[in-house]
Design an enzyme around this catalytic site. Structure first.
Site, PDB file in Angstrom:
ATOM      1  N   ASP A  28      -1.941  -0.309  10.571  1.00 60.24           N
ATOM      2  CA  ASP A  28      -3.042   0.144   9.639  1.00 60.24           C
ATOM      3  C   ASP A  28      -2.457   1.220   8.648  1.00 60.24           C
ATOM      4  O   ASP A  28      -2.084   2.296   9.237  1.00 60.24           O
ATOM      5  CB  ASP A  28      -4.115   0.590  10.737  1.00 60.24           C
ATOM      6  N   ASN A  30      -4.510   2.430   6.168  1.00 59.78           N
ATOM      7  CA  ASN A  30      -5.842   3.154   5.371  1.00 59.78           C
ATOM      8  C   ASN A  30      -6.873   3.785   6.328  1.00 59.78           C
ATOM      9  O   ASN A  30      -7.731   4.109   5.817  1.00 59.78           O
ATOM     10  CB  ASN A  30      -6.526   2.352   4.369  1.00 59.78           C
ATOM     11  N   ASP A  32      -8.563   2.725   9.112  1.00 61.74           N
ATOM     12  CA  ASP A  32      -9.807   1.963   9.552  1.00 61.74           C
ATOM     13  C   ASP A  32      -9.726   1.364  10.650  1.00 61.74           C
ATOM     14  O   ASP A  32     -10.637   0.486  11.238  1.00 61.74           O
ATOM     15  CB  ASP A  32     -10.599   1.223   8.334  1.00 61.74           C
ATOM     16  N   ASP A  36      -3.267  -4.193   7.707  1.00 60.34           N
ATOM     17  CA  ASP A  36      -3.601  -4.577   6.453  1.00 60.34           C
ATOM     18  C   ASP A  36      -2.051  -4.999   5.757  1.00 60.34           C
ATOM     19  O   ASP A  36      -0.973  -4.802   6.420  1.00 60.34           O
ATOM     20  CB  ASP A  36      -4.141  -3.286   5.525  1.00 60.34           C
ATOM     21  N   ASP A 207      -3.461 -24.623   9.643  1.00 52.46           N
ATOM     22  CA  ASP A 207      -4.118 -24.641  10.815  1.00 52.46           C
ATOM     23  C   ASP A 207      -5.078 -25.739  11.036  1.00 52.46           C
ATOM     24  O   ASP A 207      -5.506 -26.482  10.110  1.00 52.46           O
ATOM     25  CB  ASP A 207      -5.112 -23.385  10.678  1.00 52.46           C
ATOM     26  N   GLU A 276      -0.051 -27.164  12.266  1.00 48.77           N
ATOM     27  CA  GLU A 276      -0.598 -26.912  13.709  1.00 48.77           C
ATOM     28  C   GLU A 276      -1.192 -28.221  14.260  1.00 48.77           C
ATOM     29  O   GLU A 276      -2.405 -28.595  13.598  1.00 48.77           O
ATOM     30  CB  GLU A 276      -1.463 -25.734  13.997  1.00 48.77           C
TER      31      GLU A 276
END
Length: 546
Positions: A28, A30, A32, A36, A207, A276
């Site tokens: 992370d 930023n 929060d 990211d 996926d 997958e």
């Protein structure tokens, strides 16, 4: 980008090691509490230090995050939670400068209910996208059109009052299934894929790729006997396990679509696909889907199970080898959907460094490409996440029999701080205290750590063509010994694993004469004495066959 994508390197993915990054839990930047894209970029030098060939980034697209990004509202934009398209472009450029290829998740079978296509489709039965999703009338008594079940629990149909119809969702009710029988849906989907290929990505992890098509007759799935209710990615007490899934996925029409997808990929030299596949017979479906005309690689849940016996591993690989005559497999023993391998297969010995190193060596010694999940190189154990901290709707629904997927998704521990160096604030999932001792900063400084052992192993593997692209043949050995050969060209390697915490002995077959042991792999090695291989606990043995 030229240094990673050119016509001479179109088969880079054969035998490649692909490092899966779950962006919410990587870093992370930023403040929060959620990882990211700039966080991934900031740690690419670390990824490069592992010696992997590519990264696969789990979804970072615009999404309401009902299923943490696997419910996509806009296939062509980055969710603000993760950053911007410019952030992705910088990440891509940095990865390419380090010689790392970038694969991204594509979730083609379904969207979010927040996607513009679905918002239009649900408004009426006669709009331009009315048939872009799987809609069906209720039975005369108001019940759903058939007995199909959702993998995430409950029936696979959700009532939509605007149309007075049900829509199909094989996963969450907020993940409506697209109608791939509609040519416009296929065209729009391929156009979204092209957007990312034009941007320079090197591959797609697809996926639930066998879920794109459904049976147009909406026939009921047959019941499955209780003794056969075993699952891959779902537990036996999930109603989804009570059926044979013959009609809600893995339909014959999917093959033609995969060929259209492959034709698009072939216009981008070096770009690859990894599908997958989770079906009633995943290995048979992999064999059908993976070849020079369809997918480049197939990926299943067959080694993401509780069974870690030598017999099961051998049987699984031999089964696939027998069925997949021309395709290329990809193996994984950990990912973002299952309990971490050292816990799942090690139990009380989960913190055994030799076990952690051996498991990476095992998956990297099978024929095929490899997916390593972030933290696997640290020997991370499954986290115990209390119910009040759970985020996964799957786990919340099935608690306490199934605790969901949060235990393998906790933040990457970069150092021993309370938040693991992952974030300056409380993370979206707690960092287990025991992961501090396994953190990158701690292991970096220890020459004998799992991390440095994996770094050494992956670099050593690159120098062994037989391990990267060679054929595989298993040898008879009693539990818990797993033995096989890998052969490429004139070279044949003998590979033996003691999959237990106690010493074992194995009599080497007389046909394997003039063995030349290889001892520079950095693992706990066995020793050959008068034709008998002595294997220490979690020991391995590699040798050239003369």
């Amino acid at each position: 980008m030229a240094e990673v994508r050119n016509a001479e390197q179109t088969h880079w993915w054969r035998g490649a090691v692909i490092y899966q990054i779950y962006p919410r839990s990587f870093l992370d930047t930023n403040g929060d509490g959620v990882g990211d894209l700039p966080g991934i970029e900031a740690r690419l030098d670390y990824v490069a230090s592992l010696g992997v060939d590519a990264i696969w980034i789990s979804p970072f697209f615009k999404s309401p995050m009902a299923d943490f990004g696997y419910d996509i509202a806009d296939y062509r934009d980055v969710d603000p939670l993760f950053g911007t398209l410019d952030d992705f472009d910088r990440l891509l450029a940095k990865a390419h400068s380090l010689g790392i290829r970038v694969m991204i998740d594509q979730v083609l079978s379904h969207t979010s209910i927040e996607h513009a296509w679905f918002k239009e489709s649900r408004e009426s039965r006669d709009n331009a996208k009315a048939d872009w999703y799987v809609w069906a009338d209720a039975k005369p008594d108001g019940t759903p059109p058939n007995n199909w079940m959702s993998l995430f629990g409950g029936v696979a149909w959700q009532w939509e009052p605007r149309r007075g119809q049900y829509f199909l969702h094989n996963f969450l009710a907020s993940q409506p299934d697209l109608n791939f029988h509609h040519p416009a849906v296929q065209a729009a989907t391929l156009d979204n894929v092209k957007f990312w290929l034009d941007r320079g990505v090197d591959g797609l992890r697809l996926d639930a790729i066998n879920f794109c098509f459904h049976d147009t007759q909406l026939r009921d799935n047959p019941a499955k006997p209780a003794e056969l209710r075993t699952g891959r990615g779902f537990s036996p007490d999930n109603p989804y396990a009570f059926q044979y899934h013959w009609y809600n996925n893995t339909q014959p029409e999917n093959v033609a679509f995969l060929e259209e997808l492959r034709a698009l990929l072939d216009r981008y030299p070096g770009a690859t696909t990894l599908g997958e596949i989770s079906s009633e017979d995943s290995l048979a479906t992999m064999a059908e889907y993976v070849n020079e005309r369809r997918l480049h690689m197939g990926y299943s849940f067959e080694l993401l199970t509780d069974d870690s016996s030598a017999a099961y591993i051998r049987g699984t690989v031999e089964n696939l080898e027998a069925k997949m005559r021309e395709g290329w497999p990809c193996w994984a023993i950990s990912n973002h959907d299952v309990q971490r391998a050292v816990t799942r297969w090690g139990g009380d010995a989960a913190l055994d460094a030799d076990l952690a190193r051996q498991l990476v060596a095992l998956v990297c010694s099978l024929r095929g490409s490899v997916c390593l999940y972030q933290g696997e190189e640290l020997g991370l154990t499954e986290a115990e996440v209390p119910f009040e901290a759970l985020q996964d709707p799957y786990g919340i629904t099935f608690w306490p029999n199934f605790k969901g997927r949060d235990g393998c998704r906790t933040p990457m521990p970069w150092n021993g701080d309370a938040n693991g160096g992952f974030s300056a604030v409380q993370p979206w999932l707690p960092v287990p205290a025991e992961h501090g001792a396994l953190s990158v900063s701690v292991q970096d400084e220890n020459a004998g750590s799992v991390l440095n052992g994996v770094r050494h192993l992956l670099r050593w593997r690159k120098s062994q063509p037989a391990l990267v692209t060679g054929e595989i043949a298993f040898l008879d050995a009693a539990e818990p010994v797993l033995a096989f050969t890998r052969g490429a060209g004139e070279e044949t390697l003998l590979v033996v694993f003691n999959l237990s915490a106690t010493a074992q002995a194995w009599d080497v077959p007389a046909a394997l004469h003039a063995l030349a042991p290889i001892d520079d792999h950095g693992l706990r090695a066995g020793e050959l004495r008068d034709g008998t291989l002595q294997l220490p606990p979690r020991g391995v043995f590699y040798a050239r066959v003369g």
